[in-house]
Design an enzyme around this catalytic site. Structure first.
Site, PDB file in Angstrom:
ATOM      1  N   ARG A  28      83.730  37.319  15.857  1.00 40.71           N
ATOM      2  CA  ARG A  28      84.876  37.182  14.963  1.00 40.71           C
ATOM      3  C   ARG A  28      84.521  36.297  13.766  1.00 40.71           C
ATOM      4  O   ARG A  28      83.862  35.261  13.923  1.00 40.71           O
ATOM      5  CB  ARG A  28      86.084  36.627  15.720  1.00 40.71           C
ATOM      6  CG  ARG A  28      86.573  37.612  16.773  1.00 40.71           C
ATOM      7  CD  ARG A  28      87.976  37.368  17.248  1.00 40.71           C
ATOM      8  NE  ARG A  28      88.308  38.330  18.302  1.00 40.71           N
ATOM      9  CZ  ARG A  28      88.880  39.513  18.102  1.00 40.71           C
ATOM     10  NH1 ARG A  28      89.210  39.891  16.879  1.00 40.71           N
ATOM     11  NH2 ARG A  28      89.126  40.329  19.115  1.00 40.71           N
ATOM     12  N   ASP A  29      84.969  36.732  12.589  1.00 41.07           N
ATOM     13  CA  ASP A  29      84.744  35.963  11.365  1.00 41.07           C
ATOM     14  C   ASP A  29      85.556  34.664  11.440  1.00 41.07           C
ATOM     15  O   ASP A  29      86.708  34.649  11.862  1.00 41.07           O
ATOM     16  CB  ASP A  29      85.160  36.791  10.145  1.00 41.07           C
ATOM     17  CG  ASP A  29      84.609  36.219   8.851  1.00 41.07           C
ATOM     18  OD1 ASP A  29      83.760  36.884   8.225  1.00 41.07           O
ATOM     19  OD2 ASP A  29      85.024  35.106   8.458  1.00 41.07           O
ATOM     20  N   ASN A  86      78.497  43.469   1.882  1.00 41.42           N
ATOM     21  CA  ASN A  86      78.281  42.900   0.552  1.00 41.42           C
ATOM     22  C   ASN A  86      76.795  42.635   0.333  1.00 41.42           C
ATOM     23  O   ASN A  86      76.101  42.187   1.248  1.00 41.42           O
ATOM     24  CB  ASN A  86      79.055  41.587   0.431  1.00 41.42           C
ATOM     25  CG  ASN A  86      80.556  41.789   0.542  1.00 41.42           C
ATOM     26  OD1 ASN A  86      81.102  42.745   0.012  1.00 41.42           O
ATOM     27  ND2 ASN A  86      81.229  40.887   1.248  1.00 41.42           N
ATOM     28  N   VAL A  95      76.167  34.939   3.205  1.00 42.66           N
ATOM     29  CA  VAL A  95      75.238  34.733   4.321  1.00 42.66           C
ATOM     30  C   VAL A  95      74.164  35.814   4.215  1.00 42.66           C
ATOM     31  O   VAL A  95      74.477  37.019   4.243  1.00 42.66           O
ATOM     32  CB  VAL A  95      75.952  34.799   5.682  1.00 42.66           C
ATOM     33  CG1 VAL A  95      74.937  34.635   6.814  1.00 42.66           C
ATOM     34  CG2 VAL A  95      77.034  33.721   5.775  1.00 42.66           C
ATOM     35  N   HIS A  99      75.272  41.903   7.504  1.00 41.82           N
ATOM     36  CA  HIS A  99      76.409  41.949   8.430  1.00 41.82           C
ATOM     37  C   HIS A  99      77.404  42.973   7.934  1.00 41.82           C
ATOM     38  O   HIS A  99      77.727  43.021   6.747  1.00 41.82           O
ATOM     39  CB  HIS A  99      77.074  40.572   8.576  1.00 41.82           C
ATOM     40  CG  HIS A  99      77.320  39.860   7.285  1.00 41.82           C
ATOM     41  ND1 HIS A  99      76.322  39.211   6.581  1.00 41.82           N
ATOM     42  CD2 HIS A  99      78.443  39.721   6.550  1.00 41.82           C
ATOM     43  CE1 HIS A  99      76.825  38.699   5.481  1.00 41.82           C
ATOM     44  NE2 HIS A  99      78.109  38.995   5.429  1.00 41.82           N
TER      45      HIS A  99
HETATM   46  P1  AMP Z   1      79.658  37.685   3.074  1.00 44.30           P
HETATM   47  O1  AMP Z   1      80.468  36.975   2.008  1.00 44.30           O
HETATM   48  O2  AMP Z   1      79.760  39.174   3.019  1.00 44.30           O
HETATM   49  O3  AMP Z   1      78.228  37.179   3.100  1.00 44.30           O
HETATM   50  O4  AMP Z   1      80.348  37.280   4.435  1.00 44.30           O
HETATM   51  C1  AMP Z   1      80.005  36.157   5.174  1.00 44.30           C
HETATM   52  C2  AMP Z   1      81.095  35.976   6.185  1.00 44.30           C
HETATM   53  O5  AMP Z   1      80.617  35.134   7.216  1.00 44.30           O
HETATM   54  C3  AMP Z   1      82.361  35.327   5.639  1.00 44.30           C
HETATM   55  O6  AMP Z   1      83.466  36.202   5.859  1.00 44.30           O
HETATM   56  C4  AMP Z   1      82.483  34.024   6.440  1.00 44.30           C
HETATM   57  O7  AMP Z   1      83.809  33.709   6.751  1.00 44.30           O
HETATM   58  C5  AMP Z   1      81.682  34.365   7.685  1.00 44.30           C
HETATM   59  N1  AMP Z   1      81.077  33.243   8.394  1.00 44.30           N
HETATM   60  C6  AMP Z   1      80.287  32.271   7.870  1.00 44.30           C
HETATM   61  N2  AMP Z   1      79.858  31.443   8.841  1.00 44.30           N
HETATM   62  C7  AMP Z   1      80.386  31.901  10.001  1.00 44.30           C
HETATM   63  C8  AMP Z   1      80.308  31.495  11.357  1.00 44.30           C
HETATM   64  N3  AMP Z   1      79.592  30.426  11.739  1.00 44.30           N
HETATM   65  N4  AMP Z   1      80.973  32.218  12.290  1.00 44.30           N
HETATM   66  C9  AMP Z   1      81.700  33.293  11.942  1.00 44.30           C
HETATM   67  N5  AMP Z   1      81.811  33.741  10.674  1.00 44.30           N
HETATM   68  C10 AMP Z   1      81.168  33.069   9.723  1.00 44.30           C
END
Ligand code: AMP
Length: 113
Positions: A28-29, A86, A95, A99
């Protein structure tokens, strides 16, 4: 390598995992953008879609098969859901371990923001 999603895949930092197998982990995000917001990652580190090779075809396919399975298990396959990946700054990637975002539980606008 200091990759937060590699650490989640290795069980070194906590996450709410909803599915995992030999190749893929889904959790889960932390900052959900919909009632259901799950991230599906390959265990193997790949930074962005730009870094994919022909040999990664099965890995990427498994992300989508995991999404299909989770959508069915959580009961939103028929209503619908959104899958997003993305890539780099203009798309808002934060990140750098690929994903697949699986978003569900509300209606989504198009075009996206
Ligand atoms: P993006 O902007 O497409 O790189 O998405 C990165 C996603 O990772 C974001 O929606 C963040 O909320 C999520 N995220 C970052 N760190 C964590 C974590 N430790 N556990 C769960 N989700 C995370």
């Amino acid at each position: 390598m200091n990759c937060i999603f590699c650490k989640i895949a290795a069980g070194e930092i906590p996450a709410t995992i909803v599915h995992q197998d030999e190749h893929v982990v889904a959790f889960r995000d932390l900052n959900p953008q919909a009632p259901t917001h799950i991230l599906i990652i390959p265990r193997r580190h790949i930074a962005t879609v730009n870094d994919l090779a022909e040999a990664d075809a099965a890995t990427v396919g498994r992300l989508f098969l995991a999404a299909r399975r989770i959508a069915a298990e959580l009961g939103f396959a028929a209503d619908g859901y959104r899958l997003v990946m993305n890539t780099n700054a203009a798309a808002g990637q934060t990140v750098f371990h690929i994903h697949l975002h699986l978003l569900a539980g509300r209606n989504f606008a198009w075009p996206p923001g």
